[in-house]
Design a protein around this motif. Structure first.
Motif, short mmCIF file in Angstrom:
data_model
loop_
_atom_site.label_atom_id
_atom_site.label_comp_id
_atom_site.label_asym_id
_atom_site.label_seq_id
_atom_site.Cartn_x
_atom_site.Cartn_y
_atom_site.Cartn_z
N ARG A 96 -4.62 3.98 8.13
CA ARG A 96 -4.33 3.65 7.26
C ARG A 96 -3.74 3.03 6.74
O ARG A 96 -4.26 1.86 5.10
CB ARG A 96 -4.76 4.83 6.32
CG ARG A 96 -5.52 5.64 6.56
CD ARG A 96 -7.25 5.56 6.25
NE ARG A 96 -7.51 4.59 7.83
CZ ARG A 96 -9.02 3.71 7.36
NH1 ARG A 96 -9.18 3.52 6.59
NH2 ARG A 96 -9.23 3.61 8.29
N ALA A 110 -13.46 6.80 9.34
CA ALA A 110 -13.10 5.73 9.86
C ALA A 110 -11.87 5.53 11.12
O ALA A 110 -10.80 4.56 11.01
CB ALA A 110 -11.82 5.77 8.58
N VAL A 136 -3.97 5.78 -0.69
CA VAL A 136 -4.79 6.68 0.26
C VAL A 136 -4.75 7.92 0.08
O VAL A 136 -2.74 7.90 0.05
CB VAL A 136 -4.00 5.82 1.73
CG1 VAL A 136 -4.84 6.50 2.41
CG2 VAL A 136 -4.66 4.34 1.26
N SER A 147 -6.59 1.22 -6.45
CA SER A 147 -7.33 1.02 -4.98
C SER A 147 -6.64 0.88 -3.22
O SER A 147 -7.36 0.96 -2.43
CB SER A 147 -7.76 -0.71 -5.47
OG SER A 147 -7.38 -1.09 -5.03
N ARG A 154 -15.50 11.33 6.31
CA ARG A 154 -15.20 10.15 5.73
C ARG A 154 -13.80 9.95 6.74
O ARG A 154 -14.10 8.35 7.37
CB ARG A 154 -14.49 10.13 4.19
CG ARG A 154 -13.98 8.49 3.86
CD ARG A 154 -14.05 8.81 2.65
NE ARG A 154 -14.50 7.35 2.10
CZ ARG A 154 -13.01 6.50 1.37
NH1 ARG A 154 -11.47 8.00 1.14
NH2 ARG A 154 -12.70 5.71 1.76
N ARG A 159 0.87 -1.18 0.34
CA ARG A 159 -0.36 -0.30 -0.12
C ARG A 159 0.73 1.56 0.55
O ARG A 159 1.97 0.81 -0.19
CB ARG A 159 -0.58 0.37 0.88
CG ARG A 159 -1.62 -0.98 1.00
CD ARG A 159 -2.77 -1.21 3.16
NE ARG A 159 -3.28 0.57 3.33
CZ ARG A 159 -4.43 0.52 2.29
NH1 ARG A 159 -5.07 -0.38 1.56
NH2 ARG A 159 -5.15 1.15 2.64
N SER A 217 -4.70 -1.05 6.97
CA SER A 217 -6.04 -0.95 6.89
C SER A 217 -6.03 -1.64 5.44
O SER A 217 -4.93 -1.47 4.92
CB SER A 217 -6.94 0.26 6.46
OG SER A 217 -6.91 1.40 5.72
N SER A 218 -7.54 -1.66 5.07
CA SER A 218 -7.65 -2.30 3.30
C SER A 218 -8.18 -1.53 2.76
O SER A 218 -8.34 -1.76 1.47
CB SER A 218 -7.78 -3.69 3.81
OG SER A 218 -9.50 -3.74 3.69
N GLU A 219 -8.45 -0.38 3.23
CA GLU A 219 -9.65 0.60 2.63
C GLU A 219 -8.53 1.84 1.52
O GLU A 219 -7.87 2.24 2.77
CB GLU A 219 -10.93 1.30 3.51
CG GLU A 219 -11.57 2.87 2.63
CD GLU A 219 -12.41 2.69 3.54
OE1 GLU A 219 -12.82 4.16 3.49
OE2 GLU A 219 -12.42 2.33 5.02
#
Length: 337
Positions: free
Chosen positions: A215, A290, A160, A157, A286, A93, A218-220
């Motif tokens: 973040r 999160a 971040v 995706s 948002r 990521r 995370s996986s978002e």
């Protein structure tokens, strides 16, 4: 977690590294080794991120679960693209520190995470973009929008994008909060921008660092505005500076039209003051959903003053000299009221 921090020795990068080590993560830092020393306990790799050979050498030290990039604020998009592309096979990521300046509407309009962005190619050089006649949009905003596109092209995706407004706190190198603290300590009549009840949304550097680490784990993906969801009034801000420093000052709240007529530069001579409608209207819901948690800004003011009166030495940066009205000009304006 294995984490690579691009930068990692001052202000936000330093707090990211300290937070990651406190979580028991394995941390690698990559920087030129010039601004400050690397933290104990990290794998410190020195090199120039604009040099492809250095980036390829860095990639050989992977793999990492995530990269947090705190050192691209002055780089053109093509350099961000080169780093993200070179490190793509070595990292899962990429958490990119961007800015609210990437928005088309900044600072004139209220903003959400869905607001339109400035357009800049991922491979643009440092000449791309322009600064508008009223100071917006900015070439800086275009460049940072291109940097976001570069990271997204490389990581998809798994990218971040964190978009803070103003970051304050211990280690600040810009000089906004330190100037207000020093001015409060000096006391006397203090030129202050009306309305006193205007809410401002700066965020503590430690809260940004914590959210960046969350973040990374995370996986978002996607973008997050990072502003204080509650903020503080300008009156509360100045009064907290006075309380912490023990200053015997008295703020004189002056209408913005008078300040402009007197040639006071917004954003710099009176740090954090700007009349544009959207500057303190950036929605961070948002990020809050999160997990973004922001401490009271009174705590930020207190801890910054303790830092300044302790070892309090920021990394030298030219922006520090831009902030704060000189006493002679302030006195002249106050005497004219």
């Amino acid at each position: 977690m294995r984490l690579l921090v691009m930068g990692g020795t001052w202000f936000l990068g330093k707090h990211v590294v300290e937070g990651a080590l406190a979580r028991g993560w394995e941390v690698t830092t990559f920087n030129r080794g010039r601004s400050a020393r690397d933290a104990d306990g990290v794998e410190a790799i020195h090199g120039d991120r604009t040099n492809l050979t250095d980036l390829e050498r860095l990639a050989g030290h992977g793999t990492w679960d995530a990269v947090i990039d705190t050192s691209s604020s002055e780089l053109p998009p093509r350099d961000v693209l080169a780093a993200a592309t070179t490190l793509r096979s070595a990292a899962r990521r990429w958490v990119h520190i961007s800015t609210v300046s990437v928005y088309v509407g900044w600072p004139h309009q209220p903003l959400t995470d869905a607001s339109p962005l400035l357009d800049c190619p991922a491979d643009a050089d440092g000449s791309y973009g322009y600064t508008g006649p009223d100071g917006s949009p900015t070439q800086y905003g275009f460049q940072k929008a291109g940097g976001e596109r570069a990271v997204t092209e490389a990581f998809g995706s798994a990218a971040v994008l964190l978009r803070p407004g103003v970051i304050l706190g211990p280690g600040e190198y810009v000089g906004r909060l330190p100037w207000w603290l020093e001015r409060a300590k000096r006391g006397g009549r203090i030129l202050a921008p009306a309305p006193a009840e205007q809410r401002i949304q700066p965020v503590d550097v430690r809260d940004v660092a914590r959210f960046a680490l969350d973040r990374a784990a995370s996986s978002e993906g996607g973008g997050f505005n990072i502003t204080h969801p509650e903020g503080i009034t300008f009156r509360g801000f100045v009064e907290a500076c006075l309380a912490e420093t023990g200053g015997a000052g008295a703020p004189v709240w002056v209408d913005p039209s008078v300040l402009i007529e007197q040639g006071v530069k917004q954003w710099t001579e009176l740090p954090l003051w700007r009349t544009h409608a959207g500057v303190w209207a950036v929605d961070s819901s948002r990020a809050v959903a999160a997990g973004l948690q922001c401490r009271p800004l009174a705590d930020t003011i207190r801890d910054t003053w303790r830092w300044r009166t302790g070892d309090g030495r920021p990394v030298e940066h030219p922006r520090w000299a831009e902030h704060g009205i000189v006493p002679e000009k302030e006195s002249k304006i106050l005497a004219s009221l």
